[in-house]
Design an enzyme around this catalytic site. Structure first.
Site, short mmCIF file in Angstrom:
data_model
loop_
_atom_site.label_atom_id
_atom_site.label_comp_id
_atom_site.label_asym_id
_atom_site.label_seq_id
_atom_site.Cartn_x
_atom_site.Cartn_y
_atom_site.Cartn_z
N ARG A 1 41.00 37.35 36.44
CA ARG A 1 40.31 36.28 37.19
C ARG A 1 39.51 35.35 36.29
O ARG A 1 38.85 34.44 36.75
CB ARG A 1 39.39 36.92 38.23
N GLN B 1 26.36 46.87 38.82
CA GLN B 1 26.92 45.91 37.85
C GLN B 1 26.00 44.71 37.76
O GLN B 1 25.62 44.11 38.76
CB GLN B 1 28.31 45.45 38.30
N TYR C 1 25.09 40.93 36.25
CA TYR C 1 25.31 39.69 35.52
C TYR C 1 23.98 39.38 34.86
O TYR C 1 22.99 39.13 35.54
CB TYR C 1 25.76 38.55 36.45
N ARG D 1 40.01 29.65 39.59
CA ARG D 1 40.83 30.35 40.60
C ARG D 1 41.39 29.28 41.54
O ARG D 1 40.71 28.83 42.47
CB ARG D 1 39.97 31.35 41.34
N TYR E 1 41.24 34.86 47.94
CA TYR E 1 40.14 35.04 46.99
C TYR E 1 40.28 36.41 46.32
O TYR E 1 40.05 36.57 45.12
CB TYR E 1 38.78 34.94 47.71
N GLY F 1 44.92 45.76 37.25
CA GLY F 1 46.34 45.96 37.54
C GLY F 1 46.69 47.30 38.16
O GLY F 1 47.86 47.53 38.48
N ILE F 2 45.71 48.17 38.33
CA ILE F 2 46.04 49.51 38.85
C ILE F 2 46.42 49.43 40.33
O ILE F 2 45.62 48.97 41.15
CB ILE F 2 44.85 50.48 38.65
N SER G 1 28.21 45.15 42.95
CA SER G 1 28.15 43.95 42.12
C SER G 1 26.84 43.18 42.34
O SER G 1 26.28 43.19 43.43
CB SER G 1 29.32 43.04 42.50
N ASP H 1 40.23 48.93 33.60
CA ASP H 1 40.67 48.42 34.90
C ASP H 1 41.64 47.27 34.68
O ASP H 1 41.96 46.92 33.54
CB ASP H 1 39.49 48.04 35.81
#
Ligand SMILES: Cc1cc2nc3c(=O)[nH]c(=O)nc-3n(C[C@H](O)[C@H](O)[C@H](O)COP(=O)(O)O)c2cc1C
Length: 409
Positions: free
Chosen positions: A309, A164, A166, A201, A60, A339-340, A142, A337
């Site tokens: 994602r 964060q 939604y 996913r 996940y 891929g770091i 989140s 952000d």
């Protein structure tokens, strides 16, 4: 005349006394602290995480949407560049702190919002927020976090906590969370906008991932060689959500219940009206939307494709930075952000024009490898790599990094 063999190269019988200084048998270091110290890179932490976490929660975290092209490209973008160092500069000292949204951060990176974090490892959001507090960097909780806004604020009272959101068109439901975030002292609200619907996913579908994880024959077998995860999971409070009451079902269903496909820029205007702190939009993927968001009064942007994602084959944030910086540097806070995996990645993003970066999986790998101590190790590895890269580039302050330090290949 035959050449003479120099005496140092003539063979001889070794003397026991010569061997003594070479023999350095150390007592093997055991325990999780030693194991985490042996991880030299975020990739090493990922290896440890994979060994210690059941397949479904690991996948996940590690996985992305559809064919995972976005994530591979995002990581590839950081590889496909060349640094251009300056030489003969005095870089004995290096300061990688930055000011972000009105406050100092000891490092040019903070922790990105991640859902279901206590499923990866029981310490979850508490480990992330407390490690961030100790390091002096921002932590983002989140909406789908598995600890409440209030509990995270209590766990890291001196930390810089961001929330964060939604956003839903159901304004009462959104307003309740916004109020709670403000009351708990969050100075920044980060609204995620790249989630009109859930990305596909596929690893989760294949693993049959549910919340909470179900005990099936397959998961029990998988668990049999990851006993520590299950012991932690079963001996701590059950997963609770930052914003939802208890839920059980598939991850895809839960995610879809959190996303609202009807949102528009008007909803952003409403948010700008009701939230008095810093407002950041996360999930900007074109220069046009970056400009538009700033026109709608936001204080910062996160150039992000949600760690690959959501939309597969999405724009790569690193490639967007130069154009967004050309249009908006100084007018808004540009964050990035996706891929770091190293301090070098962070330095490259800053040099190209980002003001700040966020890490998602990099901290989750640390968490799965060793709870709070693992997140500390992630922050330590990235901090050291960031400082060393800056020194090798001939720079001792973040503001001295510039696009000339990077060539995209
Ligand atoms: C397991 C996981 C859960 C995530 N949950 C959320 C979330 O709830 N809200 C959100 O805005 N982004 C979420 N993201 C995206 C991250 O905030 C961030 O954009 C992404 O991880 C950056 O890419 P990286 O993992 O390569 O660093 C999640 C990412 C991961 C890996």
């Amino acid at each position: 005349m035959p050449s003479q063999i120099p005496p140092a190269l003539k063979r001889r019988i070794p003397k026991v006394g010569d061997l003594a200084p070479l023999m350095q048998f150390r007592k093997p270091e055991l325990g999780s602290a030693a194991r985490l110290r042996r991880a030299s890179t975020i990739w090493d932490l990922r290896d440890q995480a994979k060994r210690r976490t059941p397949t479904a929660p690991f996948d996940y975290t590690d996985g992305a949407a559809e064919a995972e092209i976005t994530l591979r490209r995002a990581r590839g973008a950081f590889l496909d560049l060349e640094f251009r160092p300056g030489i003969l500069r005095n870089v004995e000292t290096v300061d990688s702190s930055v000011s972000v949204l009105g406050q100092q951060s000891s490092q040019p990176f903070g922790i990105a919002p991640t859902g279901f974090t206590r499923m990866m490892q029981s310490e979850g959001e508490y480990a992330g927020s407390q490690a961030a507090e100790a390091a002096g960097i921002p932590y983002t909780l989140s909406t789908m976090g598995t600890a409440s806004i209030e509990d995270v604020a209590a766990a890291a009272p001196n930390g810089r906590n961001w929330f964060q959101l939604y956003l839903w068109t159901d304004r009462d439901r959104s307003m309740e969370l916004i109020d709670r975030a403000a009351k708990a002292g969050n100075d920044t609200l980060m609204v995620t906008v790249d989630t009109a619907v859930a990305g596909s996913r596929l690893r989760d579908v294949r693993n049959g991932l549910t919340i909470p994880p179900a005990l099936t024959a397959k998961t029990v077998l998988d668990a049999s060689y990851r006993p520590a995860w299950w012991f932690n999971f079963l001996t701590h409070e059950p997963l609770a959500f930052a914003s939802l009451s208890r839920y059980s079902g598939t991850v895809a269903d839960l995610i879809n219940s959190m996303f609202d496909p009807t949102l528009t820029y008007e909803d952003l205007d409403w948010l700008r009206d009701v939230w008095k702190g810093n407002l950041v939009v996360k999930g900007i993927q074109t220069v046009d939307d970056a400009k538009k968001a700033v026109d709608h009064g936001v204080d910062g942007l996160v150039l992000s494709n949600h760690g690959g994602r959501q939309l597969d084959r999405a724009p790569i944030p690193l490639h967007l930075v130069p154009d967004v910086a050309a249009a908006l540097k100084g007018k808004t806070t540009i964050m990035l952000d996706t891929g770091i995996m190293s301090g070098g990645d962070i330095v490259a993003a800053l040099a190209l024009g980002a003001d700040f970066t966020l890490i998602g999986r990099a901290y989750l790998y640390g968490l799965m490898a060793g709870g709070r101590a693992g997140v500390d190790r992630t922050i330590e590895i990235l901090s050291k790599e960031t400082a060393r890269t800056m020194q090798l580039l001939g720079v001792n302050r973040v503001e001295d990094l510039n696009p000339d330090h990077v060539r995209l290949l």
